[in-house]
Design a protein around this motif. Structure first.
Motif, PDB file in Angstrom:
ATOM      1  N   ARG A   7     -46.319  41.703 -16.741  1.00  0.00           N
ATOM      2  CA  ARG A   7     -45.690  41.764 -16.582  1.00  0.00           C
ATOM      3  C   ARG A   7     -44.172  42.206 -16.708  1.00  0.00           C
ATOM      4  O   ARG A   7     -43.924  42.580 -16.880  1.00  0.00           O
ATOM      5  N   LYS A   8     -44.223  41.406 -18.267  1.00  0.00           N
ATOM      6  CA  LYS A   8     -43.448  41.997 -19.627  1.00  0.00           C
ATOM      7  C   LYS A   8     -43.796  42.658 -21.000  1.00  0.00           C
ATOM      8  O   LYS A   8     -42.961  42.985 -21.020  1.00  0.00           O
ATOM      9  N   ALA A   9     -45.053  42.820 -21.221  1.00  0.00           N
ATOM     10  CA  ALA A   9     -45.343  43.237 -21.998  1.00  0.00           C
ATOM     11  C   ALA A   9     -47.164  44.156 -22.049  1.00  0.00           C
ATOM     12  O   ALA A   9     -47.929  43.897 -23.186  1.00  0.00           O
ATOM     13  N   PRO A  10     -47.129  44.817 -20.510  1.00  0.00           N
ATOM     14  CA  PRO A  10     -48.498  45.741 -20.813  1.00  0.00           C
ATOM     15  C   PRO A  10     -49.054  46.033 -21.640  1.00  0.00           C
ATOM     16  O   PRO A  10     -50.481  46.273 -22.002  1.00  0.00           O
ATOM     17  N   LYS A  11     -48.130  46.842 -22.464  1.00  0.00           N
ATOM     18  CA  LYS A  11     -48.898  47.190 -23.917  1.00  0.00           C
ATOM     19  C   LYS A  11     -49.963  46.446 -24.670  1.00  0.00           C
ATOM     20  O   LYS A  11     -50.489  47.356 -25.253  1.00  0.00           O
ATOM     21  N   PHE A  12     -49.057  45.255 -24.399  1.00  0.00           N
ATOM     22  CA  PHE A  12     -49.967  44.245 -25.324  1.00  0.00           C
ATOM     23  C   PHE A  12     -51.003  43.619 -24.892  1.00  0.00           C
ATOM     24  O   PHE A  12     -52.398  42.978 -25.594  1.00  0.00           O
ATOM     25  N   LEU A  13     -51.974  44.111 -23.318  1.00  0.00           N
ATOM     26  CA  LEU A  13     -52.505  43.275 -22.887  1.00  0.00           C
ATOM     27  C   LEU A  13     -54.211  43.875 -23.761  1.00  0.00           C
ATOM     28  O   LEU A  13     -54.674  42.792 -24.025  1.00  0.00           O
ATOM     29  N   PRO A  14     -54.341  44.682 -24.061  1.00  0.00           N
ATOM     30  CA  PRO A  14     -55.448  45.275 -24.799  1.00  0.00           C
ATOM     31  C   PRO A  14     -55.644  44.069 -26.779  1.00  0.00           C
ATOM     32  O   PRO A  14     -57.018  43.388 -26.545  1.00  0.00           O
ATOM     33  N   ASP A  15     -54.801  43.928 -27.231  1.00  0.00           N
ATOM     34  CA  ASP A  15     -54.008  42.961 -28.458  1.00  0.00           C
ATOM     35  C   ASP A  15     -54.399  41.612 -27.698  1.00  0.00           C
ATOM     36  O   ASP A  15     -55.036  41.181 -28.398  1.00  0.00           O
ATOM     37  N   ALA A  16     -54.465  41.555 -26.577  1.00  0.00           N
ATOM     38  CA  ALA A  16     -54.450  39.966 -26.455  1.00  0.00           C
ATOM     39  C   ALA A  16     -55.641  39.803 -26.198  1.00  0.00           C
ATOM     40  O   ALA A  16     -56.730  39.212 -26.862  1.00  0.00           O
ATOM     41  N   GLU A  17     -57.113  40.689 -25.409  1.00  0.00           N
ATOM     42  CA  GLU A  17     -57.518  41.212 -24.970  1.00  0.00           C
ATOM     43  C   GLU A  17     -59.177  40.657 -26.260  1.00  0.00           C
ATOM     44  O   GLU A  17     -60.215  39.502 -26.861  1.00  0.00           O
ATOM     45  N   VAL A  18     -58.471  41.422 -27.502  1.00  0.00           N
ATOM     46  CA  VAL A  18     -58.812  41.470 -28.916  1.00  0.00           C
ATOM     47  C   VAL A  18     -58.431  39.661 -29.456  1.00  0.00           C
ATOM     48  O   VAL A  18     -59.113  38.640 -30.235  1.00  0.00           O
ATOM     49  N   LEU A  19     -57.583  39.248 -28.829  1.00  0.00           N
ATOM     50  CA  LEU A  19     -57.157  38.182 -30.183  1.00  0.00           C
ATOM     51  C   LEU A  19     -57.907  37.433 -29.026  1.00  0.00           C
ATOM     52  O   LEU A  19     -58.296  35.651 -29.111  1.00  0.00           O
ATOM     53  N   LEU A  20     -58.722  36.593 -28.339  1.00  0.00           N
ATOM     54  CA  LEU A  20     -59.136  36.036 -27.054  1.00  0.00           C
ATOM     55  C   LEU A  20     -60.138  36.382 -27.639  1.00  0.00           C
ATOM     56  O   LEU A  20     -61.226  35.245 -27.632  1.00  0.00           O
ATOM     57  N   ALA A  21     -61.379  37.158 -27.944  1.00  0.00           N
ATOM     58  CA  ALA A  21     -62.128  37.889 -27.620  1.00  0.00           C
ATOM     59  C   ALA A  21     -62.138  37.024 -29.386  1.00  0.00           C
ATOM     60  O   ALA A  21     -63.813  36.458 -30.046  1.00  0.00           O
ATOM     61  N   GLU A  22     -61.836  37.203 -30.083  1.00  0.00           N
ATOM     62  CA  GLU A  22     -61.588  36.902 -31.929  1.00  0.00           C
ATOM     63  C   GLU A  22     -61.282  36.028 -32.306  1.00  0.00           C
ATOM     64  O   GLU A  22     -62.347  35.422 -33.237  1.00  0.00           O
ATOM     65  N   MET A  23     -60.104  35.198 -31.398  1.00  0.00           N
ATOM     66  CA  MET A  23     -59.780  33.766 -31.846  1.00  0.00           C
ATOM     67  C   MET A  23     -60.834  32.625 -31.463  1.00  0.00           C
ATOM     68  O   MET A  23     -62.080  32.461 -30.456  1.00  0.00           O
ATOM     69  N   SER A  24     -60.991  31.918 -32.229  1.00  0.00           N
ATOM     70  CA  SER A  24     -62.328  30.581 -31.886  1.00  0.00           C
ATOM     71  C   SER A  24     -61.266  29.286 -31.581  1.00  0.00           C
ATOM     72  O   SER A  24     -60.070  29.364 -32.102  1.00  0.00           O
ATOM     73  N   TYR A  25     -62.268  29.024 -30.982  1.00  0.00           N
ATOM     74  CA  TYR A  25     -60.687  28.092 -29.897  1.00  0.00           C
ATOM     75  C   TYR A  25     -62.094  27.337 -29.163  1.00  0.00           C
ATOM     76  O   TYR A  25     -62.634  27.935 -28.536  1.00  0.00           O
ATOM     77  N   GLU A  26     -61.518  26.371 -28.503  1.00  0.00           N
ATOM     78  CA  GLU A  26     -62.388  25.427 -27.449  1.00  0.00           C
ATOM     79  C   GLU A  26     -61.369  25.609 -26.435  1.00  0.00           C
ATOM     80  O   GLU A  26     -60.536  25.506 -26.133  1.00  0.00           O
ATOM     81  N   LEU A  27     -62.416  25.659 -25.522  1.00  0.00           N
ATOM     82  CA  LEU A  27     -61.393  26.408 -23.134  1.00  0.00           C
ATOM     83  C   LEU A  27     -62.048  25.484 -22.819  1.00  0.00           C
ATOM     84  O   LEU A  27     -63.124  24.901 -22.839  1.00  0.00           O
ATOM     85  N   ILE A  28     -60.947  24.726 -22.344  1.00  0.00           N
ATOM     86  CA  ILE A  28     -61.020  23.390 -21.869  1.00  0.00           C
ATOM     87  C   ILE A  28     -60.454  24.055 -19.940  1.00  0.00           C
ATOM     88  O   ILE A  28     -59.617  24.609 -19.646  1.00  0.00           O
ATOM     89  N   PRO A  29     -61.036  23.580 -18.890  1.00  0.00           N
ATOM     90  CA  PRO A  29     -60.987  23.651 -17.472  1.00  0.00           C
ATOM     91  C   PRO A  29     -59.092  23.126 -16.740  1.00  0.00           C
ATOM     92  O   PRO A  29     -59.189  21.715 -17.599  1.00  0.00           O
ATOM     93  N   ALA A  30     -58.550  23.884 -16.293  1.00  0.00           N
ATOM     94  CA  ALA A  30     -57.196  22.975 -15.229  1.00  0.00           C
ATOM     95  C   ALA A  30     -57.933  21.407 -14.774  1.00  0.00           C
ATOM     96  O   ALA A  30     -59.666  21.807 -14.370  1.00  0.00           O
TER      97      ALA A  30
END
Length: 137
Positions: free
Chosen positions: A50-73
């Motif tokens: 909605r607010k910054a679609p040009k950053f979507l590819p960067d967001a996917e890289v961030l989520l793929a490269e960043m180390s994190y624990e994913l927890i379910p809602a």
């Protein structure tokens, strides 16, 4: 410590890479365990669309490269929060024993909980002694 990064922090860190949220995210990545809730990731993508679609590819890289624990809602309420869309995220943080929720959301910040502790980026950076020493890199 296990630190849940809220959607608004992820968004600000990505869109404003020299901001305090970016500084805090880097610090957490280097010194603590990042925790993300699946609901936060969904919100993150929706807000970017909605607010910054040009950053979507960067967001996917961030989520793929960043180390994190994913927890379910988690749908059952441990402690109530004003904004219903934040309830599953708060519940997940409690159930999965997160130490800190790093957020700019006033609904989280007004909870006055000891565990998990809800903190702003400024509070967190001051708490870890980074604020006084300048930008964390």
């Amino acid at each position: 410590m296990r630190i849940l990064i809220d959607t608004n922090i992820l968004f600000s860190a990505l869109v404003f890479p020299h901001s305090k949220p970016a500084q805090a995210l880097l610090y957490v990545a280097d010194n603590h365990e990042i925790v993300l809730c699946d609901r936060n990731i969904m919100e993150f993508r929706n807000i970017l669309k909605r607010k910054a679609p040009k950053f979507l590819p960067d967001a996917e890289v961030l989520l793929a490269e960043m180390s994190y624990e994913l927890i379910p809602a988690v749908d059952h309420a441990e402690k109530l929060i004003r904004d219903a869309k934040d309830q599953p995220i708060l519940n997940a943080a409690i159930v999965y024993d997160v130490d800190i929720i790093l957020t700019g959301d006033k609904d989280f910040l007004s909870l006055e909980m000891e565990h998990p502790k809800c903190m702003t980026v400024t509070q967190f950076l001051k708490n870890v002694g980074v604020e006084e020493s300048g930008f964390y890199t």
